[in-house]
Design a protein around this motif. Structure first.
Motif, mmCIF file in Angstrom:
data_model
loop_
_atom_site.group_PDB
_atom_site.id
_atom_site.type_symbol
_atom_site.label_atom_id
_atom_site.label_comp_id
_atom_site.label_asym_id
_atom_site.label_seq_id
_atom_site.Cartn_x
_atom_site.Cartn_y
_atom_site.Cartn_z
ATOM 1 N N GLN A 104 121.204 4.976 61.911
ATOM 2 C CA GLN A 104 122.279 5.949 61.422
ATOM 3 C C GLN A 104 123.623 5.622 62.067
ATOM 4 O OE1 GLN A 104 122.220 10.186 61.513
ATOM 5 N NE2 GLN A 104 123.011 10.163 59.219
ATOM 6 N N LYS A 154 128.507 9.188 60.454
ATOM 7 C CA LYS A 154 129.034 9.690 59.075
ATOM 8 C C LYS A 154 128.519 8.845 57.962
ATOM 9 C CE LYS A 154 133.241 11.901 61.006
ATOM 10 N NZ LYS A 154 134.527 12.193 60.768
ATOM 11 N N GLN A 155 127.424 8.143 58.310
ATOM 12 C CA GLN A 155 126.889 7.599 57.177
ATOM 13 C C GLN A 155 125.350 7.761 56.937
ATOM 14 O OE1 GLN A 155 127.299 2.950 57.308
ATOM 15 N NE2 GLN A 155 129.476 3.407 58.121
ATOM 16 N N SER A 156 124.670 7.409 55.999
ATOM 17 C CA SER A 156 123.485 7.544 55.594
ATOM 18 C C SER A 156 122.428 6.914 56.445
ATOM 19 C CB SER A 156 123.159 7.224 54.364
ATOM 20 O OG SER A 156 121.882 7.752 53.880
ATOM 21 N N LEU A 157 121.101 7.018 56.331
ATOM 22 C CA LEU A 157 120.110 6.669 56.995
ATOM 23 C C LEU A 157 119.813 4.965 56.393
ATOM 24 C CD1 LEU A 157 119.596 9.469 57.664
ATOM 25 C CD2 LEU A 157 117.275 8.819 58.076
#
Lengths: 111, 117
Positions: free
Chosen positions: B38, B41-44
């Motif tokens: 990750q 501030k981003q997704s997995l």
């Protein structure tokens, strides 16, 4: 392939406001759907889930209903608190696929 | 509920060194473990899926020689970042699924923050 689309944030609300975070899932079958929450600096925690159409998942005042006709699983809470500030991820899987995550929605609740 | 731990919770290392991250299922047997990365501030991003006793399945674009995954037992999987570089700095999260859970319901570890100087 399968995909999850969720409302992009950030979302900023005042305490006790109503929360909705939209999520829709595109899949070849009928997926199981989840909402995860990630508090600052921590891993993911399962918030709620629904495994079939019309199921309602609920936990800590949050609810989401699996709408088959729209494959939607919108997250709602009637009155948010400052402690609800976190990033919320919608996710799902169908068949033998791994979990597919949405991009996450950052929620900030101000007193 | 099922508990998954990760160790260390954070690590700082010099460029060129290797770092091992452990993922353990504490109260259930995890037949499958997943490793995610990750960015802030981003997704997995799913990196790989590992089944106990077999080779990991890596997602497209993930270098298997760079990110070595071992799932030697039903309670332990390790991720080794070899010859780490600053661009490998990230938050690494593992998850596990097994007999106590619905198929593919995953329980997540708390994550490991890697900083490569």
């Amino acid at each position: 392939g399968d995909s999850v689309t969720q409302m992009e944030g950030p979302v900023t609300l005042s305490e006790e406001a109503f929360l909705t975070i939209n999520c829709t899932y595109t899949a070849t079958g009928y997926p199981s759907l989840f909402w995860y929450v990630q508090y600052p600096g921590e891993g993911l925690q399962l918030l709620l889930k629904a495994t079939k159409a019309d199921d309602k998942g609920s936990n800590k005042g949050f609810e989401a209903t699996y709408r088959k006709e729209t494959t939607s699983f919108h997250l709602e809470k009637g009155s948010v608190q400052v402690s609800d500030s976190a990033v919320y991820f919608c996710a799902g899987y169908s068949g033998n696929t791994p979990l597919v995550f949405g991009k996450g929605t950052r929620l900030s609740v101000i007193a | 509920g099922a508990v998954v731990s990760q160790h260390p919770s954070w690590v700082i290392c010099k460029s060129g060194t290797s770092v091992k991250i452990e993922c353990r299922s504490l109260d259930f047997q995890a037949t499958t473990m997943f490793w995610y990365r990750q960015f802030p501030k981003q997704s997995l991003m799913l990196m790989a899926t590992s089944n106990e006793g077999s080779k990991a399945t890596y997602e497209q674009g993930v270098e298997k020689d760079k990110f070595l995954i071992n799932h030697a037992s039903l309670t332990l999987s390790t991720l080794t970042v070899t010859s780490a570089h600053p661009e490998d700095s990230s938050f690494y999260i593992c998850s596990a699924s097994g007999q106590l859970a619905d198929y593919n319901e995953q329980f997540f570890g708390p994550g490991t923050r890697l900083t490569v100087l």
